[in-house]
Design an enzyme around this catalytic site. Structure first.
Site, PDB file in Angstrom:
ATOM      1  CD  GLU A 157      -3.049  -0.798   0.306  1.00 52.17           C
ATOM      2  OE1 GLU A 157      -3.094   0.260  -0.353  1.00 52.17           O
ATOM      3  OE2 GLU A 157      -3.867  -1.712   0.169  1.00 52.17           O
ATOM      4  CD  GLU A 215       2.655  10.350  -0.896  1.00 48.64           C
ATOM      5  OE1 GLU A 215       3.711   9.697  -0.808  1.00 48.64           O
ATOM      6  OE2 GLU A 215       1.556   9.934  -0.490  1.00 48.64           O
TER       7      GLU A 215
HETATM    8  P1  NAD Z   1       8.431   4.876   4.367  1.00 48.68           P
HETATM    9  O1  NAD Z   1       8.305   4.113   3.112  1.00 48.68           O
HETATM   10  O2  NAD Z   1       9.605   5.719   4.586  1.00 48.68           O
HETATM   11  O3  NAD Z   1       8.399   3.886   5.630  1.00 48.68           O
HETATM   12  C1  NAD Z   1       7.324   2.997   5.860  1.00 48.68           C
HETATM   13  C2  NAD Z   1       7.824   1.834   6.697  1.00 48.68           C
HETATM   14  O4  NAD Z   1       8.797   1.112   5.931  1.00 48.68           O
HETATM   15  C3  NAD Z   1       8.531   2.264   7.992  1.00 48.68           C
HETATM   16  O5  NAD Z   1       8.234   1.323   9.013  1.00 48.68           O
HETATM   17  C4  NAD Z   1      10.005   2.163   7.611  1.00 48.68           C
HETATM   18  O6  NAD Z   1      10.848   1.928   8.718  1.00 48.68           O
HETATM   19  C5  NAD Z   1       9.986   0.963   6.678  1.00 48.68           C
HETATM   20  N1  NAD Z   1      11.110   0.896   5.735  1.00 48.68           N
HETATM   21  C6  NAD Z   1      11.820   1.922   5.196  1.00 48.68           C
HETATM   22  N2  NAD Z   1      12.802   1.438   4.380  1.00 48.68           N
HETATM   23  C7  NAD Z   1      12.679   0.093   4.396  1.00 48.68           C
HETATM   24  C8  NAD Z   1      13.389  -0.974   3.766  1.00 48.68           C
HETATM   25  N3  NAD Z   1      14.415  -0.731   2.944  1.00 48.68           N
HETATM   26  N4  NAD Z   1      13.000  -2.238   3.999  1.00 48.68           N
HETATM   27  C9  NAD Z   1      11.948  -2.500   4.806  1.00 48.68           C
HETATM   28  N5  NAD Z   1      11.251  -1.539   5.465  1.00 48.68           N
HETATM   29  C10 NAD Z   1      11.607  -0.264   5.250  1.00 48.68           C
HETATM   30  O7  NAD Z   1       7.077   5.688   4.512  1.00 48.68           O
HETATM   31  P2  NAD Z   1       6.704   6.738   5.635  1.00 48.68           P
HETATM   32  O8  NAD Z   1       7.467   7.997   5.354  1.00 48.68           O
HETATM   33  O9  NAD Z   1       6.814   6.094   6.980  1.00 48.68           O
HETATM   34  O10 NAD Z   1       5.145   6.953   5.362  1.00 48.68           O
HETATM   35  C11 NAD Z   1       4.647   7.847   4.433  1.00 48.68           C
HETATM   36  C12 NAD Z   1       4.257   7.129   3.159  1.00 48.68           C
HETATM   37  O11 NAD Z   1       3.316   6.115   3.432  1.00 48.68           O
HETATM   38  C13 NAD Z   1       3.582   8.051   2.164  1.00 48.68           C
HETATM   39  O12 NAD Z   1       4.106   7.804   0.882  1.00 48.68           O
HETATM   40  C14 NAD Z   1       2.110   7.620   2.225  1.00 48.68           C
HETATM   41  O13 NAD Z   1       1.370   7.880   1.057  1.00 48.68           O
HETATM   42  C15 NAD Z   1       2.256   6.171   2.482  1.00 48.68           C
HETATM   43  N6  NAD Z   1       1.026   5.620   3.051  1.00 48.68           N
HETATM   44  C16 NAD Z   1       0.246   4.858   2.239  1.00 48.68           C
HETATM   45  C17 NAD Z   1      -0.957   4.353   2.726  1.00 48.68           C
HETATM   46  C18 NAD Z   1      -1.852   3.496   1.867  1.00 48.68           C
HETATM   47  O14 NAD Z   1      -2.722   2.838   2.409  1.00 48.68           O
HETATM   48  N7  NAD Z   1      -1.682   3.468   0.560  1.00 48.68           N
HETATM   49  C19 NAD Z   1      -1.340   4.624   4.050  1.00 48.68           C
HETATM   50  C20 NAD Z   1      -0.509   5.407   4.835  1.00 48.68           C
HETATM   51  C21 NAD Z   1       0.687   5.897   4.318  1.00 48.68           C
END
Ligand code: NAD
Length: 491
Positions: free
Chosen positions: A254, A390
């Site tokens: 997601e 975004e």
């Molecule tokens: P992010 O991708 O930076 O991190 C999300 C999660 O992934 C965190 O727990 C992070 O520690 C982990 N992560 C980061 N790098 C990783 C890797 N290499 N391997 C495994 N895990 C890793 O996102 P964010 O900044 O925490 O959240 C914001 C983003 O989330 C925005 O793009 C938003 O649109 C998206 N989001 C999407 C939905 C949806 O349902 N589509 C819902 C909420 C947020």
């Protein structure tokens, strides 16, 4: 006993709260003050191995437990979250910077609601469905896969954690969950309630730490058989590639959004302005389905702009702990810098600033907080980076359109396809536009009106074809088994 935030958070492994194996921690910061709130464990391979082994050991008994009993345990955890609601709301506000009103009306109550929704749905979902034909009879059942992993973001910490662990657990899997290192507190508080709810040790494990650290290790662990991720499209891509190396581990991804709010001239404009401004600025624009691209039919462009600007005045950054505050802090200093750099980019792209555009410095203890003014921009072409990428902050663009075909084309011209909101009093047009948009969740005359028993997720780079929600997420965490025998067998 009520939940409280300790100086050092702990992992939940095999039913025990414990420090990280190598004793490393990361500070978690209160975004409204810039002060340290607590220390977050930096988990490593040893912690992961213990958590996965605990989950593997717990799996047979959890899988074989009557689904009614599993549902009861989940409902007890929901009860405990509700008993601790005020403390959880306070913790989320301190850890994330979201407003008290958003945490108490949307984010934190969904923790218990998610657990209850999947506990209820599992009663039916886990029941075998029989079939009978003249030549054959049998049944189809969903079978849990074993140990599964979840990785969640910081924008809706408790909501997104429970949105994933609830379907996995309800379907009979054991879980290793990794919450965001930026907002770990409510996941930790939930983990202090797991034993009391009656979960057998090892059924739910929660490991804290960074994405490139424990997140990447969890993604690649050979005994973690499903991986459900919510976060940015860039991280989702990395996780998708890592999972592709493990044939038996399909990920659910997601990801991001750049969602249009489309207002036709015949809409109820006052209602639309209330909701379109909420869609742009709720949770400081840090919602995956935020309406960050606002399309206005040309004949109402100027009056609607004025209505939006009036409403934006209600989104003045203030102390998020005050119940009346509608605009809190951005989640972290790095994220504040990222959003401010997007605002600078918009300036260089020629945006006209209708309001905002600056960091807001509050007085007193909030002077070091990460506050950004709600920002409305106009005058940008659809192909600018501001209109394509975004931002995930309180920044939205206004663009005029003349025809339905034109606005559908504009709305669809992005790599994302999560959600949209459409405002019109013409039902056939509303449904035509909803059909024509390449998004998973078009809302008509509303935004974020959620029914948990419907698919949640997006098209294009917002997702990878899977959906969350009841029962879709349980489909993801299970294998289907079809047992067939001749019609006359055993007669
Ligand atoms: P992010 O991708 O930076 O991190 C999300 C999660 O992934 C965190 O727990 C992070 O520690 C982990 N992560 C980061 N790098 C990783 C890797 N290499 N391997 C495994 N895990 C890793 O996102 P964010 O900044 O925490 O959240 C914001 C983003 O989330 C925005 O793009 C938003 O649109 C998206 N989001 C999407 C939905 C949806 O349902 N589509 C819902 C909420 C947020």
């Amino acid at each position: 006993m009520s939940v409280t935030i300790p100086d050092k958070l702990e992992n939940l492994i095999g039913g025990r709260l414990c420090p990280p194996a190598d004793g490393s921690y990361l500070p978690s910061i209160n975004p409204a003050t810039g002060e340290q709130l607590c220390l977050v464990p930096l988990s490593g391979p040893e912690d992961l191995e213990q958590a996965v082994q605990a989950a593997k050991a717990a799996f047979p008994a959890w899988r074989d437990m009557a689904v009614e009993e599993r549902a009861e345990v989940m409902n007890r955890l929901a009860d405990l979250l509700e008993e601790n609601l005020t403390e959880l709301i306070r913790a989320e506000v301190l850890d994330n910077g979201m407003t008290w009103s958003f945490a108490s009306s949307v984010e934190v109550p969904r923790g218990a609601q998610n657990l209850r929704a999947f506990a209820k749905a599992a009663l039916d979902f886990c029941r075998p469905r029989t079939f009978s034909q003249p030549h054959a009879r049998g049944y189809v059942r969903h079978q849990p896969v074993g140990v599964v992993g979840t990785i969640t973001p910081w924008n809706l910490p408790l909501l997104s954690l429970t949105w994933k662990i609830a379907p996995a657990l309800a379907a009979g899997n054991c879980v290793v969950a990794k919450p965001s290192e930026v907002t770990p507190v409510t996941a930790y508080l939930l983990s202090t309630l797991v034993e009391k709810a009656g979960f057998p040790p090892g059924v739910l494990n929660i490991l804290h730490g960074t994405g490139p650290g424990i997140g990447s290790l969890l993604t690649r662990h050979k005994d973690v058989l499903r991986l459900s991720f919510t976060g940015s499209t860039a991280t989702g891509r990395l996780i998708g590639m890592a999972c592709a190396e493990e044939f038996k581990k399909p990920p659910l991804l997601e990801m991001g959004g750049k969602n249009p709010s489309i207002v036709f001239a015949d809409a109820r404009l006052e209602d639309a302005a209330d909701c379109v401004s909420r869609a742009a600025f709720s949770n400081q624009g840090q919602v995956c389905f935020s309406g960050s691209r606002i399309y206005l039919e040309k004949s109402i462009y100027e009056p609607f702009k004025k209505m939006l600007l009036e409403r934006v005045e209600g989104y003045k950054p203030q102390d998020p702990l005050q119940e009346s505050t509608r605009h809190g802090a951005t989640v972290s200093e790095p994220h504040l810098k990222k959003v401010m750099s997007c605002i600078e980019l918009a300036r260089t792209e020629g945006a006209v600033f209708l309001c905002g555009g600056e960091r807001e410095i509050l007085p007193g203890e909030h002077s070091k907080g990460f506050f950004i003014q709600p920002t409305l921009l106009e005058g940008l072409s659809i192909d600018t980076r501001t209109n394509q990428e975004e931002i995930f902050g309180p920044v939205a663009t206004l663009t005029p359109f003349e025809t339905e075909e034109e606005v559908v084309e504009l709305a669809n011209r992005t790599e994302y396809g999560l959600a949209a909101s459409i405002w019109t009093e013409d039902e056939s047009r509303a449904l035509r536009v909803a059909d024509a948009l390449d998004v998973g969740m078009p809302w008509v005359n509303c935004w974020n009106l959620r029914v948990l028993e419907t698919p949640f997720g997006g098209f294009k780079n917002s997702g990878n074809g899977h959906r969350e929600g009841v029962p879709d997420a349980m489909e993801f965490f299970t294998e289907k088994k079809t047992v067939t025998m001749p019609a006359g067998a055993f007669s």
